[in-house]
Design a protein around this motif. Structure first.
Motif, mmCIF file in Angstrom:
data_model
loop_
_atom_site.group_PDB
_atom_site.id
_atom_site.type_symbol
_atom_site.label_atom_id
_atom_site.label_comp_id
_atom_site.label_asym_id
_atom_site.label_seq_id
_atom_site.Cartn_x
_atom_site.Cartn_y
_atom_site.Cartn_z
ATOM 1 N N TYR A 153 0.847 -1.200 0.000
ATOM 2 C CA TYR A 153 0.000 0.000 0.000
ATOM 3 C C TYR A 153 0.877 1.244 0.000
ATOM 4 C CZ TYR A 153 -4.060 -2.895 0.691
ATOM 5 O OH TYR A 153 -5.063 -3.823 0.502
ATOM 6 N N LYS A 154 0.612 2.110 -0.990
ATOM 7 C CA LYS A 154 1.385 3.337 -1.133
ATOM 8 C C LYS A 154 0.453 4.540 -1.048
ATOM 9 C CE LYS A 154 4.981 1.359 -4.084
ATOM 10 N NZ LYS A 154 5.755 1.528 -5.335
ATOM 11 N N GLU A 155 0.953 5.577 -0.404
ATOM 12 C CA GLU A 155 0.171 6.807 -0.297
ATOM 13 C C GLU A 155 0.184 7.531 -1.645
ATOM 14 O OE1 GLU A 155 1.210 10.298 2.362
ATOM 15 O OE2 GLU A 155 -0.156 9.166 3.657
ATOM 16 N N ASN A 173 -4.311 5.541 0.576
ATOM 17 C CA ASN A 173 -3.451 4.396 0.289
ATOM 18 C C ASN A 173 -4.038 3.563 -0.838
ATOM 19 O OD1 ASN A 173 -1.421 4.833 2.215
ATOM 20 N ND2 ASN A 173 -2.722 4.016 3.841
ATOM 21 N N HIS A 196 -0.636 -1.706 -4.509
ATOM 22 C CA HIS A 196 0.225 -1.958 -5.675
ATOM 23 C C HIS A 196 0.763 -3.385 -5.601
ATOM 24 C CE1 HIS A 196 0.143 2.420 -5.692
ATOM 25 N NE2 HIS A 196 0.789 2.445 -6.844
ATOM 26 N N ASP A 229 4.818 -3.196 -9.210
ATOM 27 C CA ASP A 229 4.335 -1.860 -8.866
ATOM 28 C C ASP A 229 3.059 -1.464 -9.607
ATOM 29 O OD1 ASP A 229 4.892 0.184 -7.034
ATOM 30 O OD2 ASP A 229 5.591 1.505 -8.627
#
Length: 875
Positions: free
Chosen positions: A193-195, A343, A346, A351
């Motif tokens: 999880y990416k912001e 969030n 990915h 990615d």
């Protein structure tokens, strides 16, 4: 005799080849061998995706230390090697190659793809095993396994079929994390999880009766094409009157209902939410409760499919998003757009932004397997070294979800299920007879086969000697990041198919960071290649750098400076051995610890015994950092800095009996120190040991690997000898410090006087030759006069050593030095007072530790009084 310099590059590969060719890494499965206590650890199998990184170096150094020690303890020890087929990781590598070739796996077809995958496996496998050998890992190479070899494949099929028969595997249609680039489902555990800085779109949905509209907010406008309802909270007075009405879903010709569900948070946004069962996990559950249609509007490549209006079909999901927003704006249905950070999931490997996607997959029921794992932990069948792991283990298993085990890929274990044209499904280890059957195209999640790693490589499902000897294993050792992926999966499979835990202890280590404490990544340019470190500094330096920082639960920092310091330690070991051997030190197998008579020889044996005890306890507790610390402190600070120095008068003296005893003691300690160091630093210790013992080995003693491990009780404690050793060392240190700090020329001979208690003065007089040899200070008659302002005073063990330095010393500087000494002693005293005043310390610390601090406090108070008196004398 040893060469002048230790050059690991010329030693290590020859030694490893010798070890491997002699079969010394292999367990003994003869009748006699099976009588030994077994000790096995399974290697965390590295992926066949290229080269090893420093994480692999740590992953294998620590278990190798445990196995090497077990082997020396006389156990039937085995470190089981192998590599993992790493399905998704290999697909990513090959897809990259195909892209460069202007093609993809779908154009190549499954058969050609598999040929390329096997070719890549063979290439990568050779690199990985070569690197593992460079790391000095003592695996049983003759038993190496691959997670897709014939034996593993047989076991995988057996487990799948049995789980299916036990109603623990089923096929169902549910939401999964979908990777549109790889076109496969991925595990929840493989989502990163990416912001992301995005927007929140507020969209108007008109009521069918023309009485107005509701506003919904979404971060994914494109999914509105699959909406099945809008929902409000049943207690929300604002919208109770709307429940049961319908919405004209914009851009479509569908009407959707307004429903009431407690899932809705009235305080969030407008209090109205869109429900898209086929594209949101929470909405999926709401849809089940209200029997809503599940409308999937995406293809496997995340383009809009034929379930959406024609205007959007074929558009990429993000292109569709932009068009839908513009169309809402054109219809006057876009209320507002807000900046929004949230969030987003990915894919770990490539990615790609993942999609919740409704597909039919194979699942393992989690709860029945989890219950067995929880019971095993509750009953104490498995021990956690890192207590935080135990908490995570329980929490994860208590909240477990069913495990999606199918993947829409080709490299891996193909699911042993066949579909008939009439809709029938057959699950079995072999293909069914008759026509109309097609094998399921999906493969199993890589972690399914990895979950069998504790027993399948040992010959399961057959009843083999390997299974009897090496299952369950002593411990599993790996990184904390795969506690869920691997360790718990092995617990599940082991308990389900053997009724035993697969290992008795769970040990996880933390991450290897760069020297600044930053996570390593290619984008940062701070990735460390372990092979480059080995080429530069040697394998033992890298192993020591990693292991000596491996405190339970703490990250490790690695960089050139750290490994260089470890290389310097290797150099110190080599030079000390060379010095000892050049001066006649010998290893005499007949020499025993009790043969020593001189206090210095008795003291080094006594101190070594304590180190043996501490190292053994530290290894039992997996405190590898303490192992490194104990070895370093004894080797550098005790053996090299003091024992070799203090005994020079003995080996250069005229007493032939004491000289012979001392040289034998030097060799005796060196030989055993090499054994104690061997698990952590295998190459330099073997090289030294072979040279040191070359004139005294029998045919059975051809390697340090098989030399007996040490037992602390073989090295008698001699407190009196240690006290003498430490007194002389401390007096020498005090005098050296005084000379150094006052810039006394090194060649200046000084006649000192002393004052203090009679016993201490007698000890100083008894060992005057050693003190004089190391300090160029002699005399030590009792000082009866007042201390002159031109005298410098060194204090040790309650004795003042007065050095008359008139004409050679700056006494203003001497006064300043004493003031600093007083400040240092006062700070230490304050620290000890803090500990002794801490009720928790007194309650929890061993009595011996408390007593040691109390004795240290008494000694400090005495030394402070003397220093203050001397300070006043210089006033």
């Amino acid at each position: 005799m040893l060469e002048k310099n230790y050059t690991p590059q010329t030693v290590e590969q020859d030694l490893y080849k010798r070890w491997e060719e002699n079969g010394w890494f292999e367990p003994d499965l003869s009748t006699e061998g099976c009588k030994k206590e077994p000790y096995a650890i399974m290697m965390p199998p590295p992926n066949v995706t290229g080269t090893l990184h420093v994480g692999h170096a740590l992953d294998n150094t620590l278990p190798d230390m445990m196995v090497r020690r077990a082997r020396m303890q006389g156990k039937n020890a085995m470190y089981q090697p192998g590599v993992d087929h790493a399905s998704i990781a290999v697909h990513v590598v090959l897809d990259r190659q195909f892209k460069e070739e202007g093609t993809d796996r779908f154009k190549l077809g499954r058969e050609e793809f598999m040929k390329r995958a096997w070719k890549w496996k063979d290439h990568s496998h050779g690199i990985i095993t070569g690197q593992m050998r460079r790391l000095g890992i003592s695996c049983a190479w003759q038993r190496e396994r691959f997670t897709m070899d014939d034996g593993m494949s047989k076991a995988v099929k057996k487990v799948f079929v049995e789980l299916y028969k036990r109603d623990l595997i089923y096929r169902g249609t549910r939401l999964v994390n979908w990777d549109p680039m790889m076109q496969t489902a991925v595990s929840d555990l493989e989502v990163v999880y990416k912001e992301v800085n995005s927007h929140l779109w507020h969209m108007k949905y008109p009521l069918s009766d023309g009485s107005g509209h509701v506003v919904v907010a979404t971060t994914r406008p494109e999914t509105m094409l699959g909406d099945s309802a809008v929902a409000v909270h049943p207690d929300d007075e604002r919208y109770k009157h709307l429940v049961g009405k319908t919405i004209d879903l914009p851009l479509t010709d569908r009407k959707i209902p307004v429903i009431a569900d407690s899932y809705v948070e009235p305080e969030f946004g407008s209090g109205v939410v869109k429900i898209t069962p086929a594209h949101d996990v929470n909405d999926f559950e709401v849809g089940k409760r209200h029997d809503l249609p599940e409308i999937n509007i995406l293809t496997k490549t995340a383009t809009i499919n034929d379930n959406a209006p024609e205007a959007y079909r074929g558009l990429d999901r993000f292109e569709a998003r932009n068009k839908i927003v513009e169309d809402f704006k054109g219809l006057g249905l876009l209320e507002k757009i807000e900046d929004h950070t949230h969030n987003v999931g990915h894919a770990e490997r490539n990615d790609t932004i993942l999609e919740p996607f409704l597909t039919q997959q194979w699942y393992i029921k989690g709860k029945p397997l989890a219950e067995k794992c929880l019971k095993a932990a509750k009953d104490g069948e498995v021990k956690f070294i890192n207590k935080s792991d135990e908490k995570i283990y329980h929490h994860w298993l208590e909240n477990i979800q069913d495990w999606c085990i199918s993947r829409q890929l080709w490299w891996g274990h193909r699911i042993p299920a066949w579909h008939h044209t009439n809709g029938e499904i057959y699950v079995g280890e072999e293909a069914p007879n008759g026509e109309g059957w097609t094998q399921d195209p999906d493969i199993l999640d890589t972690w399914f086969s990895s979950g069998l790693w504790a027993f399948a490589p040992l010959g399961w499902p057959e009843k083999t000697t390997d299974m009897e000897q090496f299952y369950p294993q002593a411990v599993i050792m790996t990184g904390r990041d795969i506690l869920f992926f691997w360790i718990i999966r092995m617990m599940m499979m082991g308990l389900e198919f053997t009724d035993k835990v697969p290992f008795k202890i769970i040990y996880t280590h933390a991450m290897v960071l760069d020297e600044h404490g930053q996570k390593m990544s290619k984008s940062k340019g701070n990735v460390i290649d372990p092979l480059m470190m080995i080429d530069k500094y040697g394998t033992d330096a890298l192993r020591y750098s990693l292991a000596s920082q491996a405190a339970v639960g703490q990250d490790i920092r690695l960089g050139d400076q750290v490994v260089e310091q470890s290389r310097n330690f290797c150099t110190k070991i080599w030079n000390a051995t060379r010095f000892a051997m050049m001066n006649g030190a010998v290893y005499d197998p007949s020499f025993k610890a009790t043969d020593a008579t001189h206090p210095f020889n008795k003291s080094i044996i006594s101190q070594f015994g304590q180190v043996v005890k501490n190292v053994d306890l530290a290894m039992d507790d997996f405190r590898f950092n303490e192992v490194g610390n104990q070895l370093y402190q004894f080797t550098w600070s005790v053996y090299c800095d003091w024992y070799l120095e203090l005994t020079k008068p003995l080996i250069y003296g005229d007493d032939e009996q004491i000289k012979a005893e001392t040289l034998k003691t030097m060799g005796f300690i060196l030989e055993r120190l090499m054994r104690l160091m061997h698990p952590m630093m295998p190459f330099i210790t073997e090289e030294i040991w072979l040279k040191l013992t070359e004139n005294s080995r029998d045919s059975a003693g051809q390697t340090i690997m098989l030399a007996p491990w040490l037992v602390a009780k073989d090295y008698p404690k001699d407190a009196a000898a240690e006290k003498t050793f430490n007194l002389v060392a401390d007096v020498v240190t005090a005098i050296r410090n005084a000379r150094s700090e006052n810039n006394v020329p090194p060649k200046s001979d000084i006649t000192a006087t002393v004052r203090g208690n009679d016993e201490a003065i007698k000890n100083i007089k008894d060992y005057e030759q050693f003190i004089t040899f190391l300090t160029k200070v002699s005399g030590f008659s009792v000082h009866n006069a007042e201390i002159s302002k031109t005298d410098v005073v060194a204090v040790a063990h309650g004795v003042e050593i007065i050095l008359p330095l008139e004409g050679v010393v700056d006494f203003a500087a001497e006064k300043e030095r004493i003031a600093k000494e007083i400040a240092k002693f006062e700070a230490e005293l304050q620290k000890i007072d803090g500990m002794l005043g801490n009720k928790n310390f007194i309650a929890r610390a061993p009595e011996a530790v408390v007593a040691e601090q109390q004795n240290r406090k008494t000694a400090l108070i005495g030394d402070l009084e003397k220093l203050r008196s001397v300070y006043q004398s210089h006033a």
